[in-house]
Each structure stands twice: as structure tokens, then as C-alpha cells.
Design an enzyme around this catalytic site. Sequence first.
Site, mmCIF file in Angstrom:
data_model
loop_
_atom_site.group_PDB
_atom_site.id
_atom_site.type_symbol
_atom_site.label_atom_id
_atom_site.label_comp_id
_atom_site.label_asym_id
_atom_site.label_seq_id
_atom_site.Cartn_x
_atom_site.Cartn_y
_atom_site.Cartn_z
ATOM 1 N N LYS A 36 0.966 -1.291 0.207
ATOM 2 C CA LYS A 36 0.082 0.070 0.027
ATOM 3 C C LYS A 36 0.807 1.228 -0.216
ATOM 4 C CE LYS A 36 -3.723 2.451 2.490
ATOM 5 N NZ LYS A 36 -4.493 2.421 3.644
ATOM 6 N N LYS A 67 -1.926 -1.372 -3.902
ATOM 7 C CA LYS A 67 -2.898 -0.275 -3.819
ATOM 8 C C LYS A 67 -2.230 1.056 -4.132
ATOM 9 C CE LYS A 67 -5.843 1.927 -0.813
ATOM 10 N NZ LYS A 67 -6.574 2.016 0.728
#
Length: 322
Positions: free
Chosen positions: A196, A249
Site C-alpha cells: 500500500k 493499492k
Amino acid sequence: MTRFPTYRGRRLRGSKPLRALVRETRLSPDRLLLPLFVEPGEGVRLPVTSMPGVSRTSVDGIVADAREAHEFGVGGVLLFGLPREKDERGSEAWAGDGVVQSALRALKAELPDLLVVTDVCLCEYTSHGHCGVLEAGEVSNDPTLELLARTAVSHARAGADLVAPSDMMDGRIGAIRHALDEAGYPQLPIMSYAAKYASAFYGPFRDAADSAPATGDRRGYQMDPANAEEALLEVRSDLAEGADIVMVKPALAYLDVIRRVKEETSAPVAAYHVSGEYSAIMAAVERGWLDEAAMEEALISIHRAGADILISYWAREFARRS
Ligand code: PBG
């Protein structure tokens, strides 16, 4: 007679059925997860200005939205909570009667076949907006782990089918796995937000979830957008700690990372087409600058890059069109 090269790519593009016959990637709606923002109260639906088509919705409306998504064949929903109150430690995150826990119980009662995933993080619940507890102005890693584990267990108790930690603390997958096993949920899988990035594309989400950090930023725990090797380290370490699914992400700006993660692991790979990526396209669609087909193209590209599971605010719309 001049000899033409033997390959004519256009031969297989000449008709719709031929194009369908040789299509390499197909995205079915059951690979998509629809994020939903749960607001306290009843009969509440607050549109998120920076995310066209997305709203903060109370449990009754969440059930209606989830039912529609389910009927269209969307793979499941991913819940984020807006707490009644925020505090230093984010204690509403693990409250038995918290918003996400209440939504879980309602969804499980009304739509028992729907897959319900929960985001496990503290940033929507802390008064300072950081994803963990603060000590001398810094997010303190190890004391945060217990709170995340508590949150995951409370989601399990309320009926979650899959928990998704998005905080980026080190060691949280192991801590959550251990806590779930101890609490009697050894079968409950974990989808880790493994790679992330500290991304500017989360802007609209922070409006939706009211979770922008009051001071500083998240670069001390989320990844540097310039790094791809490090994503593999994160993925390997989360798998070793017990992650069942690993996520990259954002998605569109990180297709290379998705591809490398897919090639390096045999575990299912998820990708999150995040708020800013969604809203950029939606804003252009609203102005008439882009056709909505751009959204389909974005999603198919993420799947083609290697994502098995896609998280998209457009999941319902995609399924409706499929
Ligand atoms: C919580 C969380 C964030 C997103 C998902 N979980 C925000 C953040 O890290 O600031 C972003 C999702 C999106 O932008 O759509 N930690």
C-alpha cells in the site's frame, strides 16, 4: 506480385464474434468488491461530493445497496465505518455495537450469501486521523497491533467473511492471524493490503471517510511510490505471517507492481482502484470529456496486469452492464 508479410493482425479483428473468440481477458463481476461507507443512524444517505455515485449511508441503506450489488452479481462488499465518536485510540473500531459491526449483523441476517469483507484500520476512528496510536507525535507500531487484532476479532464475531487490514503497521498480519485463531476463527481468511503506497490518489476517500491525518502524513508507514522491489518484500513477509490474499493499492498507477506480485506469488492478488483513480475518470465523464467506457478499460487493464480480485467504486455499474 508484391509479397505481403504473412501476419495481418486485422484478420481476427474483422467481426464481433471473431473478436470475442480471441479475447484474452474477461472480467466477470464476481471478481469485484464494492466498497461501502457505513454512517450511524437511520435513513441517512450523504453523497460524497468528491466521489460521484458514492455516499455515506446508514445500515438500512447499506443493506439496500448491497442487495442490488449482490443481485447484479458483484463478488462482495467491503465495509468502511464512520464512527459516532472519534478518540485518541480509535476505540469505536472494535466496539461490539460499532457501525461496521452493526452493518455486518444486518447484512448477514438479510443477505446470508453475500460475501462481506471489512477494512481493518484505525484512521477513520482516531481523533488525529492516523492509522495507529500516537506516541510523541509518531505512530507507534507495536502498541497498535493489539488494537488492530481486537478490531479484526470484533468483525469476526459480527460475521465478517474476510478481514482486510489496511494500516501498514509491521507485523500486523501475524498479530491478527494469531488473535483470530485464539478467538476461535482459524478459518477466517485475511486479505492484506500488502503493498500500500503513500498515494495522493486517496484524497477523495479521506473526504468520504473523514480520515485525513490532522498533522503530518502517512509516509512513515505507507510505501514510497518510487519502490517496486520493496513491494515484493512486503508481500513475502505478509504471506509468511499468514495472509491469504495480497493486495496492491492503488491499481492503475501501479500496474507494474501488480504484474510483478502476480509473477512472484501463487497467492490470489487483489488490486484497489482507489478513490482518486475513480473520481478522476468520473469527473471527466461528468464534463463530457471521457466516455464511461474509460472505467471499463481501466478495470480490464488492472485484471490484465494480473489482479485476480478488483476493488472498485464502480463495481455495481460494471456488473449492471455485464
Ligand atoms: C485506510 C484506508 C485508506 C484507503 C483504504 N483504506 C486511506 C488511507 O490510507 O489514507 C483508501 C481507499 C481509496 O482511496 O479509495 N487506511
